[in-house]
Scaffold this motif. Structure first.
Motif, PDB file in Angstrom:
ATOM      1  N   GLN A 175       0.843  -1.193   0.000  1.00 35.56           N
ATOM      2  CA  GLN A 175       0.000   0.000   0.000  1.00 35.56           C
ATOM      3  C   GLN A 175       0.880   1.247   0.000  1.00 35.56           C
ATOM      4  OE1 GLN A 175      -3.408  -0.082  -0.307  1.00 35.56           O
ATOM      5  NE2 GLN A 175      -3.077  -2.276  -0.539  1.00 35.56           N
ATOM      6  N   GLN A 218       1.111   4.945   0.748  1.00 37.21           N
ATOM      7  CA  GLN A 218       0.328   5.841   1.585  1.00 37.21           C
ATOM      8  C   GLN A 218       1.079   7.062   2.095  1.00 37.21           C
ATOM      9  OE1 GLN A 218      -0.805   2.925   4.557  1.00 37.21           O
ATOM     10  NE2 GLN A 218      -2.705   2.484   3.475  1.00 37.21           N
ATOM     11  N   SER A 219       2.349   7.211   1.701  1.00 36.24           N
ATOM     12  CA  SER A 219       3.097   8.340   2.247  1.00 36.24           C
ATOM     13  C   SER A 219       4.132   8.883   1.266  1.00 36.24           C
ATOM     14  CB  SER A 219       3.816   7.929   3.541  1.00 36.24           C
ATOM     15  OG  SER A 219       4.904   7.074   3.258  1.00 36.24           O
ATOM     16  N   GLN A 256      -8.375   7.783  -1.585  1.00 39.78           N
ATOM     17  CA  GLN A 256      -7.846   8.094  -0.256  1.00 39.78           C
ATOM     18  C   GLN A 256      -6.584   8.948  -0.292  1.00 39.78           C
ATOM     19  OE1 GLN A 256      -7.302   4.414   1.870  1.00 39.78           O
ATOM     20  NE2 GLN A 256      -9.475   4.282   2.377  1.00 39.78           N
ATOM     21  N   HIS A 257      -5.821   8.859  -1.371  1.00 38.37           N
ATOM     22  CA  HIS A 257      -4.495   9.498  -1.388  1.00 38.37           C
ATOM     23  C   HIS A 257      -4.241  10.294  -2.659  1.00 38.37           C
ATOM     24  CE1 HIS A 257      -3.364   7.374   2.239  1.00 38.37           C
ATOM     25  NE2 HIS A 257      -3.828   6.263   1.694  1.00 38.37           N
TER      26      HIS A 257
END
Length: 110
Positions: free
Chosen positions: A5, A7-8, A61-62
């Motif tokens: 995933q 996510q950053s 989401q991102h």
């Protein structure tokens, strides 16, 4: 194989600094075309080198991470989108029905 995933921003910076190949799959969970491209990709992903990191970005989401990908790898935003990264540079950018394991494999030098 399994997705990592994404996510950053720190993960993106690590991909940018990493030697070798990585794949980023940008996916919209609200789009049927994106779902179809993801399923088709996963049917053939066993053909990829075992040690290749496969990153999965949920665009809903991102979106901020997607925007950072545009800047870091000098690509236009698409969804779905597959990016093949080699030594921190994007060497293949595919989207929609053009997402193909075969083409990605043709760019990988083992």
């Amino acid at each position: 194989m399994a997705w990592i995933q994404l996510q950053s921003a720190e993960q993106l910076n690590n991909i940018k600094q990493q030697q070798g190949y990585s794949l980023i799959f940008k996916h919209s969970t609200r789009c049927s075309i994106s779902m179809m491209a993801k399923r088709r990709f996963e049917l053939d992903w066993e053909d990829l080198p075992e040690n290749m990191p496969l990153y999965f970005l949920d665009l809903i989401q991102h979106r901020d991470i997607s925007n950072q990908i545009v800047q870091l790898f000098q690509v236009h935003h698409e969804s779905p989108q597959l990016l093949l990264i080699k030594d921190g540079e994007c060497i293949l950018d595919q989207s929609h029905g053009g997402i193909s394991i075969e083409e990605a494999l043709s760019e990988i030098i083992l």
